[in-house]
Design a protein around this motif. Structure first.
Motif, PDB file in Angstrom:
ATOM      1  N   GLY A   1      20.340  10.060  44.518  1.00  0.00           N
ATOM      2  CA  GLY A   1      21.790   9.982  44.336  1.00  0.00           C
ATOM      3  C   GLY A   1      22.335  11.156  43.551  1.00  0.00           C
ATOM      4  N   LEU A   2      21.580  11.604  42.542  1.00  0.00           N
ATOM      5  CA  LEU A   2      22.000  12.775  41.769  1.00  0.00           C
ATOM      6  C   LEU A   2      22.088  14.006  42.667  1.00  0.00           C
ATOM      7  CD1 LEU A   2      19.745  12.265  38.607  1.00  0.00           C
ATOM      8  CD2 LEU A   2      22.211  11.880  38.759  1.00  0.00           C
ATOM      9  N   VAL A   3      21.086  14.185  43.517  1.00  0.00           N
ATOM     10  CA  VAL A   3      21.085  15.332  44.431  1.00  0.00           C
ATOM     11  C   VAL A   3      22.182  15.183  45.477  1.00  0.00           C
ATOM     12  CG1 VAL A   3      19.738  16.585  46.162  1.00  0.00           C
ATOM     13  CG2 VAL A   3      18.637  15.771  44.062  1.00  0.00           C
ATOM     14  N   ALA A   4      22.361  13.963  45.978  1.00  0.00           N
ATOM     15  CA  ALA A   4      23.384  13.717  47.000  1.00  0.00           C
ATOM     16  C   ALA A   4      24.776  14.090  46.498  1.00  0.00           C
ATOM     17  CB  ALA A   4      23.351  12.254  47.434  1.00  0.00           C
ATOM     18  N   ARG A   5      25.091  13.682  45.277  1.00  0.00           N
ATOM     19  CA  ARG A   5      26.417  13.991  44.733  1.00  0.00           C
ATOM     20  C   ARG A   5      26.609  15.499  44.589  1.00  0.00           C
ATOM     21  NH1 ARG A   5      25.373   9.083  42.244  1.00  0.00           N
ATOM     22  NH2 ARG A   5      24.321  10.005  40.439  1.00  0.00           N
ATOM     23  N   ARG A   6      25.538  16.186  44.172  1.00  0.00           N
ATOM     24  CA  ARG A   6      25.652  17.634  44.029  1.00  0.00           C
ATOM     25  C   ARG A   6      25.820  18.309  45.388  1.00  0.00           C
ATOM     26  NH1 ARG A   6      27.855  21.539  41.865  1.00  0.00           N
ATOM     27  NH2 ARG A   6      26.636  23.359  41.269  1.00  0.00           N
ATOM     28  N   LEU A   7      25.111  17.827  46.406  1.00  0.00           N
ATOM     29  CA  LEU A   7      25.259  18.390  47.753  1.00  0.00           C
ATOM     30  C   LEU A   7      26.673  18.150  48.289  1.00  0.00           C
ATOM     31  CD1 LEU A   7      21.852  17.454  49.436  1.00  0.00           C
ATOM     32  CD2 LEU A   7      22.661  19.754  48.840  1.00  0.00           C
ATOM     33  N   GLU A   8      27.234  16.987  47.999  1.00  0.00           N
ATOM     34  CA  GLU A   8      28.611  16.717  48.439  1.00  0.00           C
ATOM     35  C   GLU A   8      29.578  17.690  47.789  1.00  0.00           C
ATOM     36  OE1 GLU A   8      28.503  11.954  49.530  1.00  0.00           O
ATOM     37  OE2 GLU A   8      29.004  12.578  47.482  1.00  0.00           O
ATOM     38  N   GLU A   9      29.368  17.968  46.485  1.00  0.00           N
ATOM     39  CA  GLU A   9      30.233  18.917  45.783  1.00  0.00           C
ATOM     40  C   GLU A   9      30.117  20.321  46.368  1.00  0.00           C
ATOM     41  OE1 GLU A   9      28.896  18.729  41.787  1.00  0.00           O
ATOM     42  OE2 GLU A   9      29.745  16.744  41.382  1.00  0.00           O
ATOM     43  N   LEU A  10      28.911  20.699  46.710  1.00  0.00           N
ATOM     44  CA  LEU A  10      28.669  22.078  47.159  1.00  0.00           C
ATOM     45  C   LEU A  10      29.037  22.314  48.616  1.00  0.00           C
ATOM     46  CD1 LEU A  10      25.233  22.716  45.406  1.00  0.00           C
ATOM     47  CD2 LEU A  10      27.426  23.753  44.798  1.00  0.00           C
ATOM     48  N   THR A  11      28.934  21.278  49.453  1.00  0.00           N
ATOM     49  CA  THR A  11      29.181  21.463  50.888  1.00  0.00           C
ATOM     50  C   THR A  11      30.495  20.863  51.362  1.00  0.00           C
ATOM     51  OG1 THR A  11      28.078  19.400  51.536  1.00  0.00           O
ATOM     52  CG2 THR A  11      26.686  21.374  51.319  1.00  0.00           C
ATOM     53  N   GLY A  12      31.053  19.936  50.602  1.00  0.00           N
ATOM     54  CA  GLY A  12      32.246  19.233  51.058  1.00  0.00           C
ATOM     55  C   GLY A  12      31.970  18.212  52.141  1.00  0.00           C
ATOM     56  N   ARG A  13      30.716  17.934  52.403  1.00  0.00           N
ATOM     57  CA  ARG A  13      30.323  16.952  53.423  1.00  0.00           C
ATOM     58  C   ARG A  13      29.774  15.695  52.763  1.00  0.00           C
ATOM     59  NH1 ARG A  13      26.133  20.198  57.019  1.00  0.00           N
ATOM     60  NH2 ARG A  13      26.008  18.202  58.115  1.00  0.00           N
ATOM     61  N   PRO A  14      29.967  14.542  53.394  1.00  0.00           N
ATOM     62  CA  PRO A  14      29.364  13.325  52.852  1.00  0.00           C
ATOM     63  C   PRO A  14      27.840  13.360  53.013  1.00  0.00           C
ATOM     64  CG  PRO A  14      30.344  12.868  54.986  1.00  0.00           C
ATOM     65  CD  PRO A  14      30.732  14.284  54.625  1.00  0.00           C
ATOM     66  N   VAL A  15      27.151  12.655  52.137  1.00  0.00           N
ATOM     67  CA  VAL A  15      25.697  12.555  52.210  1.00  0.00           C
ATOM     68  C   VAL A  15      25.311  11.089  52.334  1.00  0.00           C
ATOM     69  CG1 VAL A  15      23.505  12.965  51.007  1.00  0.00           C
ATOM     70  CG2 VAL A  15      25.360  14.650  50.845  1.00  0.00           C
ATOM     71  N   GLU A  16      24.491  10.793  53.311  1.00  0.00           N
ATOM     72  CA  GLU A  16      23.991   9.435  53.531  1.00  0.00           C
ATOM     73  C   GLU A  16      22.529   9.354  53.123  1.00  0.00           C
ATOM     74  OE1 GLU A  16      26.682   8.328  57.505  1.00  0.00           O
ATOM     75  OE2 GLU A  16      24.495   8.546  57.652  1.00  0.00           O
ATOM     76  N   LEU A  17      22.171   8.320  52.362  1.00  0.00           N
ATOM     77  CA  LEU A  17      20.772   8.112  52.000  1.00  0.00           C
ATOM     78  C   LEU A  17      20.061   7.375  53.130  1.00  0.00           C
ATOM     79  CD1 LEU A  17      20.823   7.099  48.220  1.00  0.00           C
ATOM     80  CD2 LEU A  17      20.747   9.380  49.267  1.00  0.00           C
ATOM     81  N   VAL A  18      18.906   7.892  53.507  1.00  0.00           N
ATOM     82  CA  VAL A  18      18.073   7.279  54.538  1.00  0.00           C
ATOM     83  C   VAL A  18      16.779   6.828  53.869  1.00  0.00           C
ATOM     84  CG1 VAL A  18      16.856   7.634  56.723  1.00  0.00           C
ATOM     85  CG2 VAL A  18      19.036   8.819  56.292  1.00  0.00           C
ATOM     86  N   HIS A  19      16.551   5.508  53.817  1.00  0.00           N
ATOM     87  CA  HIS A  19      15.364   4.997  53.146  1.00  0.00           C
ATOM     88  C   HIS A  19      14.137   5.143  54.039  1.00  0.00           C
ATOM     89  CE1 HIS A  19      17.868   2.250  50.261  1.00  0.00           C
ATOM     90  NE2 HIS A  19      17.947   3.530  49.980  1.00  0.00           N
ATOM     91  N   ILE A  20      13.102   5.763  53.483  1.00  0.00           N
ATOM     92  CA  ILE A  20      11.850   5.991  54.194  1.00  0.00           C
ATOM     93  C   ILE A  20      10.730   5.295  53.427  1.00  0.00           C
ATOM     94  CG2 ILE A  20      10.233   7.707  55.068  1.00  0.00           C
ATOM     95  CD1 ILE A  20      12.955   7.922  56.399  1.00  0.00           C
ATOM     96  N   LYS A  21       9.969   4.469  54.111  1.00  0.00           N
ATOM     97  CA  LYS A  21       8.857   3.765  53.460  1.00  0.00           C
ATOM     98  C   LYS A  21       7.613   4.639  53.542  1.00  0.00           C
ATOM     99  CE  LYS A  21       8.888  -0.617  53.662  1.00  0.00           C
ATOM    100  NZ  LYS A  21       8.828  -2.041  54.056  1.00  0.00           N
TER     101      LYS A  21
END
Length: 348
Positions: free
Chosen positions: A36-56
């Protein structure tokens, strides 16, 4: 693997209708918090939404000690497969989980590191020095176990697994059966659980795992690297990945992981490494301990970092420092203490 220097081109732009960035992550509370920390930073830097995909991953499914599961890579392989087959665009790992062998077709960067030290979480605010004789301390790490035994041979070190909450309950819960557990300070900090820490362990007592406290943000190399003058496939992501990379963290973990790679040490080998950058000096300390804590060996070295050279030259200096420290350990008999596969260099 070691990070690949990025060749970033910001020419071109991401279409306005570009879809979300899919970020692959394990489903544990710590993994999703880190992602989530990385996702928020990527959203700030790219202006695109980020979706988390859970991988087992294999480490999430199987029980038993991490050493018995094969150790390094058990939390990583499935995420890398998801990246390579296109189920996600970015994956976030704890860097200490990544094998040191490069993964073909993938590149990772390291954002600024959290505190890499280990933390003792003990009942009644006890410290390593004040735990009772024969006290029971839980950890799933052979590295932590060996160094705790070296510092306090009288303690009973117990192998444990489970998520952060499960492990904390073993020492601090209503049905606690341990006096303390040892966890990474970084994970507790990211989860907002530092109040459970009774002592942050000095690196001269318990040396951290190589890369501990750092995240690896991994992508497909082809998506971010320019090819024959053409812009990257994902120029906005390429620029964001470039900006996420923290140079002092990168150099420190390169040195640490180069120790591990040269020693050819698996997860069952009690090897610690801790590097810091101070001004133009990169300092590295590494420890190899006997599994039973009866003996340990440490070596230190440093390298000067010129400010007017290319990034890849600095990377090479960090790797060389790690190799030098590892070869000093091997030359002085580290293979007697721990399960290492490396060839011992001949003494001059």
């Amino acid at each position: 693997m070691t990070p690949t220097p990025l060749s970033v081109s910001t020419s071109g732009s991401t279409p306005a209708d570009a879809g979300p960035i899919r970020l692959g992550t394990r489903a544990s509370a710590l993994a999703t918090t880190q992602s989530g920390l990385v996702a928020r930073r990527l959203e700030e830097l790219t202006g695109r939404p980020v979706e988390l995909v859970h991988i087992k991953t294999e480490g999430d499914v199987k029980t038993g000690s991490l050493a018995s599961l094969g150790g390094t890579g058990v939390f990583v392989t499935a995420l890398r497969e998801a990246l390579l087959d296109g189920r996600c665009d970015v994956a976030v790992h704890s860097l200490k989980d990544l094998p040191t062998t490069p993964a073909e077709g993938l590149t990772f960067v390291t954002p600024e590191r959290e505190d890499p030290r280990d933390a003792l979480c003990a009942r009644d605010g006890l410290t390593l020095a004040t735990l009772p004789h024969g006290g029971r301390v839980g950890t799933g790490s052979p590295r932590r176990a060996a160094q705790i035994r070296a510092a306090r041979p009288d303690l009973d070190v117990v192998d444990i697994r489970g998520n952060v909450g499960t492990r904390l309950n073993r020492a601090l819960g209503p049905d606690a059966d341990l006096d303390a557990v040892v966890l990474a300070h970084a994970g507790l900090s990211r989860l907002g659980r530092t109040e459970v820490i009774s002592e942050v362990l000095d690196v001269d007592v318990v040396s951290p795992a190589p890369g501990q406290g750092a995240l690896a943000v991994e992508v497909r190399t082809a998506d971010i690297v320019s090819d024959a003058g053409a812009p990257p496939v994902a120029p906005d992501l390429a620029e964001a990945i470039h900006l996420l990379d923290h140079r002092p963290t990168r150099l420190a973990v390169l040195a640490e992981r180069s120790v591990l790679a040269r020693l050819e040490a698996g997860c069952a080998a009690p090897v610690g490494a801790y590097a810091t950058v101070s001004g133009t000096v990169l300092e590295l300390r590494s420890v190899v301990a006997a599994v039973d804590g009866s003996e340990q060996m440490s070596r230190r070295a440093e390298a000067l970092l010129s400010q007017d050279v290319a990034p890849e030259v600095l990377d090479a200096a960090a790797r060389t420092l790690g190799i030098t420290v590892a070869e000093n350990l091997l030359a002085d008999g580290a293979e007697r203490l721990a399960p290492l596969s490396a060839t011992v260099p001949e003494k001059a």
